[in-house]
Motif scaffolding. Structure first.
Motif, PDB file in Angstrom:
ATOM      1  N   UNK A  79       0.847  -1.197   0.000  1.00 53.59           N
ATOM      2  CA  UNK A  79       0.000   0.000   0.000  1.00 53.59           C
ATOM      3  C   UNK A  79       0.879   1.242   0.000  1.00 53.59           C
ATOM      4  N   UNK A  80       0.609   2.146  -0.915  1.00 53.66           N
ATOM      5  CA  UNK A  80       1.374   3.380  -1.017  1.00 53.66           C
ATOM      6  C   UNK A  80       0.722   4.493  -0.190  1.00 53.66           C
ATOM      7  N   UNK A  81       1.502   5.519   0.110  1.00 56.27           N
ATOM      8  CA  UNK A  81       0.955   6.691   0.790  1.00 56.27           C
ATOM      9  C   UNK A  81      -0.163   7.285  -0.059  1.00 56.27           C
ATOM     10  N   UNK A  82      -1.207   7.847   0.566  1.00 57.42           N
ATOM     11  CA  UNK A  82      -2.333   8.399  -0.208  1.00 57.42           C
ATOM     12  C   UNK A  82      -1.887   9.452  -1.214  1.00 57.42           C
ATOM     13  N   UNK A  83      -2.454   9.377  -2.399  1.00 62.62           N
ATOM     14  CA  UNK A  83      -2.243  10.397  -3.418  1.00 62.62           C
ATOM     15  C   UNK A  83      -3.314  11.472  -3.277  1.00 62.62           C
ATOM     16  N   UNK A  84      -3.034  12.645  -3.792  1.00 66.26           N
ATOM     17  CA  UNK A  84      -3.993  13.746  -3.729  1.00 66.26           C
ATOM     18  C   UNK A  84      -4.601  14.011  -5.096  1.00 66.26           C
ATOM     19  N   UNK A  85      -5.913  14.173  -5.126  1.00 68.59           N
ATOM     20  CA  UNK A  85      -6.597  14.761  -6.277  1.00 68.59           C
ATOM     21  C   UNK A  85      -6.989  16.158  -5.839  1.00 68.59           C
ATOM     22  N   UNK A  86      -6.345  17.182  -6.401  1.00 71.35           N
ATOM     23  CA  UNK A  86      -6.527  18.567  -5.981  1.00 71.35           C
ATOM     24  C   UNK A  86      -7.453  19.268  -6.959  1.00 71.35           C
ATOM     25  N   UNK A  87      -8.585  19.718  -6.452  1.00 74.76           N
ATOM     26  CA  UNK A  87      -9.574  20.415  -7.286  1.00 74.76           C
ATOM     27  C   UNK A  87      -9.216  21.885  -7.441  1.00 74.76           C
ATOM     28  N   UNK A  88      -9.656  22.492  -8.543  1.00 70.67           N
ATOM     29  CA  UNK A  88      -9.381  23.913  -8.738  1.00 70.67           C
ATOM     30  C   UNK A  88     -10.307  24.792  -7.908  1.00 70.67           C
ATOM     31  N   UNK A  89     -11.451  24.232  -7.466  1.00 65.82           N
ATOM     32  CA  UNK A  89     -12.397  24.972  -6.631  1.00 65.82           C
ATOM     33  C   UNK A  89     -12.619  24.182  -5.356  1.00 65.82           C
ATOM     34  N   UNK A  90     -12.257  24.738  -4.186  1.00 65.40           N
ATOM     35  CA  UNK A  90     -12.396  23.989  -2.933  1.00 65.40           C
ATOM     36  C   UNK A  90     -13.831  23.950  -2.445  1.00 65.40           C
ATOM     37  N   UNK A  91     -14.080  23.039  -1.481  1.00 65.97           N
ATOM     38  CA  UNK A  91     -15.347  23.060  -0.761  1.00 65.97           C
ATOM     39  C   UNK A  91     -15.256  24.154   0.303  1.00 65.97           C
ATOM     40  N   UNK A  92     -16.110  25.156   0.211  1.00 65.78           N
ATOM     41  CA  UNK A  92     -16.069  26.274   1.152  1.00 65.78           C
ATOM     42  C   UNK A  92     -17.219  26.147   2.132  1.00 65.78           C
ATOM     43  N   UNK A  93     -16.902  25.719   3.334  1.00 65.25           N
ATOM     44  CA  UNK A  93     -17.926  25.531   4.360  1.00 65.25           C
ATOM     45  C   UNK A  93     -17.242  25.463   5.713  1.00 65.25           C
ATOM     46  N   UNK A  94     -17.882  26.069   6.725  1.00 71.51           N
ATOM     47  CA  UNK A  94     -17.367  25.944   8.079  1.00 71.51           C
ATOM     48  C   UNK A  94     -16.423  27.069   8.447  1.00 71.51           C
ATOM     49  N   UNK A  95     -15.687  26.869   9.542  1.00 63.81           N
ATOM     50  CA  UNK A  95     -14.871  27.939  10.104  1.00 63.81           C
ATOM     51  C   UNK A  95     -13.392  27.578  10.130  1.00 63.81           C
ATOM     52  N   UNK A  96     -12.985  26.626   9.315  1.00 63.23           N
ATOM     53  CA  UNK A  96     -11.586  26.211   9.288  1.00 63.23           C
ATOM     54  C   UNK A  96     -11.068  26.126   7.866  1.00 63.23           C
ATOM     55  N   UNK A  97      -9.963  25.399   7.673  1.00 61.80           N
ATOM     56  CA  UNK A  97      -9.377  25.295   6.327  1.00 61.80           C
ATOM     57  C   UNK A  97     -10.361  24.706   5.319  1.00 61.80           C
ATOM     58  N   UNK A  98     -10.375  25.284   4.131  1.00 59.37           N
ATOM     59  CA  UNK A  98     -11.217  24.758   3.059  1.00 59.37           C
ATOM     60  C   UNK A  98     -10.634  23.451   2.544  1.00 59.37           C
ATOM     61  N   UNK A  99     -11.495  22.577   2.076  1.00 59.10           N
ATOM     62  CA  UNK A  99     -11.070  21.280   1.561  1.00 59.10           C
ATOM     63  C   UNK A  99     -10.801  21.370   0.061  1.00 59.10           C
ATOM     64  N   UNK A 100      -9.533  21.172  -0.298  1.00 55.92           N
ATOM     65  CA  UNK A 100      -9.134  21.219  -1.697  1.00 55.92           C
ATOM     66  C   UNK A 100      -8.973  19.838  -2.310  1.00 55.92           C
ATOM     67  N   UNK A 101      -8.933  18.790  -1.478  1.00 55.28           N
ATOM     68  CA  UNK A 101      -8.478  17.499  -1.970  1.00 55.28           C
ATOM     69  C   UNK A 101      -9.447  16.361  -1.692  1.00 55.28           C
ATOM     70  N   UNK A 102      -9.432  15.394  -2.590  1.00 52.62           N
ATOM     71  CA  UNK A 102      -9.883  14.046  -2.312  1.00 52.62           C
ATOM     72  C   UNK A 102      -8.633  13.179  -2.322  1.00 52.62           C
ATOM     73  N   UNK A 103      -8.730  11.983  -1.792  1.00 51.94           N
ATOM     74  CA  UNK A 103      -7.561  11.119  -1.654  1.00 51.94           C
ATOM     75  C   UNK A 103      -7.715   9.863  -2.502  1.00 51.94           C
ATOM     76  N   UNK A 104      -6.596   9.362  -2.985  1.00 49.70           N
ATOM     77  CA  UNK A 104      -6.576   8.170  -3.818  1.00 49.70           C
ATOM     78  C   UNK A 104      -5.656   7.157  -3.151  1.00 49.70           C
TER      79      UNK A 104
END
Length: 232
Positions: free
Chosen positions: A104-129
């Motif tokens: 098993x390899x370390x998780x890869x990142x799928x980085x979107x050009x538009x993040x999920x903007x919700x909540x009061x902390x860091x926006x989510x830019x990534x899904x994991x592979x």
């Protein structure tokens, strides 16, 4: 190239499946991602008075669901397993793949050009592979591959269903984790993006979709001319 799509739960067909070369799939994510997406849709509707985005309308995955997918499919996949997920399910996939005697390899990142903007902390830019391979000499000599897949600004592409992945991403994963003539399986076919990418790149594919509406969308895409899913 043979492209096969079946309506129904993939588990109902498991006894009919033979060996495949790779699994590339985008199952439901964990409950935190689903709850956040639903909250974002409600928030936007409240702020605008319109349904700006459609919330996820299928059940979230649990750690047990992730383990069951890997445990069931691992004996049938002779090559790479490639699974997209949210951060909370990473440990479950890693544990199940490792228990199946896969590297098993370390998780890869799928980085979107538009993040999920919700909540009061860091926006989510990534899904994991999460990717894993058999512990064999042949697969240990596989080619060097990207550690992340980054969506560039200016990319515009139709996504046929909520939560669906873009065709460019699935093309890249099929290209990187299979060879021409291989057979790819996707137990969560959705809008059939993995199957379309496989066909374009000279791979056979088989997919399963439990939701009839999504299945009909996928069937139309498979039957449509290839240019229907080009950038626009």
């Amino acid at each position: 190239m043979k492209t096969e799509l079946k309506l129904g739960d993939w588990r109902a067909y498991i006894d009919t499946l033979g060996e495949v070369d790779a699994m590339i799939t985008d199952p439901p994510y964990g409950s935190r991602t689903h709850e956040g997406d639903i909250a974002a849709a409600v928030q936007q509707q409240s702020a605008t008075g319109q349904t700006v985005r459609r919330a996820i309308d299928y059940n979230a995955f649990t750690a047990d669901d992730a383990a069951h997918l890997i445990n069931t499919m691992a004996p049938r996949v002779k090559g790479w397993m490639v699974v997209m997920t949210s951060h909370d399910l990473i440990p479950a996939y890693e544990k199940a793949m490792s228990n199946a005697d896969r590297y098993v390899f370390a998780p890869l990142a799928y980085v979107r050009k538009i993040p999920r903007l919700l909540g009061d902390g860091p926006a989510s830019w990534m899904d994991y592979i999460i990717v894993s391979r058999p512990r064999s000499i042949d697969y240990s000599r596989w080619r060097c591959l990207p550690g992340a897949y980054i969506e560039e600004r200016g990319m515009k592409e139709r996504k046929p269903i909520v939560g669906g992945k873009p065709l460019w991403l699935m093309r890249a994963l099929v290209r990187d984790y299979t060879n021409e003539g291989d057979t790819v399986i996707d137990p969560f076919a959705g809008g059939a993006t993995t199957l379309l990418a496989a066909r374009e790149l000279g791979r056979h594919s088989i997919g399963f979709e439990i939701d009839e509406a999504h299945y009909n969308i996928a069937r139309d895409r498979i039957d449509a001319p290839a240019q229907a899913d080009l950038w626009h």
